[in-house]
Design a protein around this motif. Sequence first.
Motif, PDB file in Angstrom:
ATOM      1  N   SER A  63       0.845  -1.191   0.000  1.00 33.83           N
ATOM      2  CA  SER A  63       0.000   0.000   0.000  1.00 33.83           C
ATOM      3  C   SER A  63       0.885   1.248   0.000  1.00 33.83           C
ATOM      4  CB  SER A  63      -0.940   0.014   1.205  1.00 33.83           C
ATOM      5  OG  SER A  63      -0.200   0.064   2.407  1.00 33.83           O
ATOM      6  N   LEU A  64       0.280   2.354  -0.340  1.00 34.91           N
ATOM      7  CA  LEU A  64       0.972   3.642  -0.386  1.00 34.91           C
ATOM      8  C   LEU A  64       0.375   4.573   0.648  1.00 34.91           C
ATOM      9  CD1 LEU A  64       2.773   5.882  -1.690  1.00 34.91           C
ATOM     10  CD2 LEU A  64       0.880   6.253  -3.308  1.00 34.91           C
ATOM     11  N   SER A  65       1.221   5.095   1.509  1.00 33.87           N
ATOM     12  CA  SER A  65       0.823   6.154   2.435  1.00 33.87           C
ATOM     13  C   SER A  65       1.466   7.442   1.939  1.00 33.87           C
ATOM     14  CB  SER A  65       1.285   5.830   3.857  1.00 33.87           C
ATOM     15  OG  SER A  65       1.010   6.911   4.724  1.00 33.87           O
ATOM     16  N   LEU A  66       0.639   8.382   1.493  1.00 32.55           N
ATOM     17  CA  LEU A  66       1.145   9.591   0.836  1.00 32.55           C
ATOM     18  C   LEU A  66       0.880  10.818   1.694  1.00 32.55           C
ATOM     19  CD1 LEU A  66       2.537  10.508  -1.782  1.00 32.55           C
ATOM     20  CD2 LEU A  66       0.260  10.965  -2.718  1.00 32.55           C
ATOM     21  N   SER A  67       1.956  11.409   2.195  1.00 28.62           N
ATOM     22  CA  SER A  67       1.878  12.653   2.951  1.00 28.62           C
ATOM     23  C   SER A  67       1.981  13.810   1.963  1.00 28.62           C
ATOM     24  CB  SER A  67       3.012  12.710   3.975  1.00 28.62           C
ATOM     25  OG  SER A  67       3.031  13.945   4.649  1.00 28.62           O
ATOM     26  N   GLN A  68       0.984  14.694   1.962  1.00 33.15           N
ATOM     27  CA  GLN A  68       0.897  15.735   0.947  1.00 33.15           C
ATOM     28  C   GLN A  68       1.209  17.104   1.571  1.00 33.15           C
ATOM     29  OE1 GLN A  68      -2.303  14.786  -2.012  1.00 33.15           O
ATOM     30  NE2 GLN A  68      -2.919  13.307  -0.460  1.00 33.15           N
ATOM     31  N   ASP A 233       2.144  -7.759   4.853  1.00 36.33           N
ATOM     32  CA  ASP A 233       1.769  -6.586   4.083  1.00 36.33           C
ATOM     33  C   ASP A 233       2.793  -5.468   4.294  1.00 36.33           C
ATOM     34  OD1 ASP A 233      -0.508  -7.842   3.182  1.00 36.33           O
ATOM     35  OD2 ASP A 233      -1.829  -6.938   4.673  1.00 36.33           O
ATOM     36  N   THR A 234       3.038  -4.714   3.222  1.00 36.41           N
ATOM     37  CA  THR A 234       4.072  -3.684   3.245  1.00 36.41           C
ATOM     38  C   THR A 234       3.471  -2.337   2.873  1.00 36.41           C
ATOM     39  OG1 THR A 234       5.787  -5.279   2.636  1.00 36.41           O
ATOM     40  CG2 THR A 234       6.261  -2.977   2.206  1.00 36.41           C
ATOM     41  N   GLN A 235       4.015  -1.274   3.438  1.00 40.72           N
ATOM     42  CA  GLN A 235       3.527   0.075   3.151  1.00 40.72           C
ATOM     43  C   GLN A 235       4.692   0.956   2.703  1.00 40.72           C
ATOM     44  OE1 GLN A 235       2.160   2.945   6.339  1.00 40.72           O
ATOM     45  NE2 GLN A 235       0.178   2.556   5.371  1.00 40.72           N
ATOM     46  N   LEU A 236       4.521   1.598   1.533  1.00 37.61           N
ATOM     47  CA  LEU A 236       5.458   2.615   1.096  1.00 37.61           C
ATOM     48  C   LEU A 236       5.020   3.948   1.696  1.00 37.61           C
ATOM     49  CD1 LEU A 236       5.801   1.771  -2.712  1.00 37.61           C
ATOM     50  CD2 LEU A 236       7.500   1.345  -0.926  1.00 37.61           C
TER      51      LEU A 236
END
Length: 273
Positions: A63-68, A233-236
Motif C-alpha cells: 500500500s501507499l501512504s502519501l503525505s501531501q 503486508d508492506t507500506q510505502l
Amino acid sequence: MLPNINRNFRPDPLRGVFIGMVMLWVMTSCNTRIEGCLQANAENFDLNAEKACDGCCTYPSVSLSLSQKWNDRNFANTDTLYDVHGQAYRIQDLRYYLTSWSWKDADGAVYTVDSVNAECGDAMLTYTPDIVVVDTRQFSYTLGTIRQSPEIQTVTSTLGLTEDFSCLDWNSADTPDALTDASPLWNPATQRLETIRLVLQKDIDLDVFDTLFIHTRLPATIAYTAQWSPGIDTQLKLSVNYGLWFKDADLEESLSFEVSINTNFAGSISQSP
C-alpha cells in the motif's frame, strides 16, 4: 526315508487379515498427508504442511501512504496560496495519476506487484494494476499483491500513464473505473485520460472555478531503504511537495501550471520519516 509332506497349502486367515490391515494403513497414511501452502512468501505459508495445496496460497499486498505537503506544512484544499506575482488563489481540487510502481534492491533486481491480464481488442494486455488516482483529501492507496520480500534501495513511479488503455472494454467488471470515462481524469474535450486535473479558484473572494487538464509523463526515482518481510503486508511511506510543483505558477497564464510541474517535479517526491 523322508517323511511325507502335505503340500496342500492352506492360508492362515489371521495372516490375511493382518496383511489387509497393513495395506489399509499404508493407503490411508498416503491420503492423509497435511496439505497447505508451501510458498515461503505467502501470507498463509504452512511450515507443517507435507503436500502443496492447489491454488490455496494468498499473498501480501503493498500500500501507499502519501503525505501531501506545501513546502514545510501539510497541504489542504482550503489553503490560500500565492503565484509568482503574489496573487492569492486556492486549489479546490487536485487529482493525478501515479502509476507503474517498481523497486530495486542493492543488486539492481527490479520488483513489481503481481500483473493482471485483460482483453484488449483482439489481444490480451498484461499490466500491473498499481494505477493510483491521487486525491489531495486521501492519503492511503493499495498498489497490489507481491510475491517477493527484498531489501530495497530505490522506488520508481510515474506521474501519468505509461500504457495506452483505450482498447479496454469499459463495460467489463475487470476494467478499473480509473481507466474509463468514469475517471476524474477523463477529459471530455480531448476524449482521453489526462495526467492531472486541477481546479483553481483564481479569486478567493469569488466562487468561480477554472478546471485545467494537464497531459504529461514524468518518472520519479527516489532513494528508499527498507527490508520487507516474507508474507507480511508492506507500506510505502512517501511525501509529495506541491509547493515545488506550482513554484512558477502564474494565474494570468494557465499554461504556466503545466510548465511549472514539468520543470519542478523532479525531487518533489521523497521517503517519509
